[in-house]
Design an enzyme around this catalytic site. Sequence first.
Site, PDB file in Angstrom:
ATOM      1  N   GLU A 162     -52.956 -18.786  -3.070  1.00  0.00           N
ATOM      2  CA  GLU A 162     -53.053 -17.511  -2.366  1.00  0.00           C
ATOM      3  C   GLU A 162     -54.337 -17.416  -1.557  1.00  0.00           C
ATOM      4  O   GLU A 162     -55.409 -17.805  -2.013  1.00  0.00           O
ATOM      5  CB  GLU A 162     -53.018 -16.361  -3.378  1.00  0.00           C
ATOM      6  CG  GLU A 162     -53.087 -14.983  -2.745  1.00  0.00           C
ATOM      7  CD  GLU A 162     -52.965 -13.855  -3.758  1.00  0.00           C
ATOM      8  OE1 GLU A 162     -52.813 -12.701  -3.333  1.00  0.00           O
ATOM      9  OE2 GLU A 162     -53.021 -14.134  -4.966  1.00  0.00           O
ATOM     10  N   GLU A 263     -47.096  -5.179  -4.150  1.00  0.00           N
ATOM     11  CA  GLU A 263     -48.439  -5.264  -4.717  1.00  0.00           C
ATOM     12  C   GLU A 263     -49.330  -4.239  -4.009  1.00  0.00           C
ATOM     13  O   GLU A 263     -50.337  -4.580  -3.394  1.00  0.00           O
ATOM     14  CB  GLU A 263     -49.009  -6.677  -4.579  1.00  0.00           C
ATOM     15  CG  GLU A 263     -50.181  -6.917  -5.525  1.00  0.00           C
ATOM     16  CD  GLU A 263     -50.826  -8.284  -5.355  1.00  0.00           C
ATOM     17  OE1 GLU A 263     -50.990  -8.999  -6.355  1.00  0.00           O
ATOM     18  OE2 GLU A 263     -51.161  -8.646  -4.203  1.00  0.00           O
TER      19      GLU A 263
END
Length: 286
Positions: A162, A263
């Site tokens: 990520e 998220e």
Amino acid sequence: MAALPAEKTGQDQRFDVNLSILFTELPLLERPAAAAAAGFTAVELWWPWPENPTPPQADLDALKKALDDAGTQLVGLNFYAGRLPGPDRGALSVPGAESERFRANVEVATAFAASVGCGALNALYGNRVEGVDPAAQDELALENLTLAARAADRIGAVLLIETLNGPESPDYPLLSAPAGIEVVDRVNAATGLGNAKFLLDLYHLSMNGEDLGRVITDHADRTGHVQIADNPGRGAPGTGSLPLEQLLGALTKAGYDGWVGLEYKPGDRPSAESFEWLPAASRAAR
């Protein structure tokens, strides 16, 4: 906040809820049931015990039971990375005790993922540490990511890499899609497994000023998971200015058919009230 058209959401995407940023007004073991009550059948988590990479088996069993009892599928799990959100952005490239804590977590996290059928494990790269040669950190990161990729492969899972964003995580070295993809390629070259994938987080990439359409076009084929939040504010879709409906459509057009993790921060309200943008029929995985 207007709902996105039902015919343009949910038919081509599979949405899951991140229970480490949504429903945090509830204890951990109550969150899967709350997500299910809101209509979701899939969830993801940051490592739920930020101070403990190797929690007691009873804690792991209790979380598995909560997921099973709610009928929710865990589709994404972070390896241990310290406390999130906050200064501890990853452990795997930090020499000494933190690297050892990450390594100790790898087998625990993959065993738990296997027990609940989770197919994606996310390894945050780790902040730069003052006084440590960045090249030495990168060497350690590759060593630990290789370890994690092989462990994930043993349970049939992918390893996610990520990128974060510079304004919020200035010491994190992966601050662009190309930087993340470069690490993905290095891990796959080291293992020969091909199970390292890019975690494409539209919020973080937008905070870095990247051309999101170009990122999707260039990297959808190596993307293993997507996360969304609006910008500015990291709120629900419709609270900022990102064209998320358009971007979700671009992902579908580019061939991405994996999970899209919600998220985002719910704002000054209960998490269950932050999903009006997504039609109820689009929340359950099919």
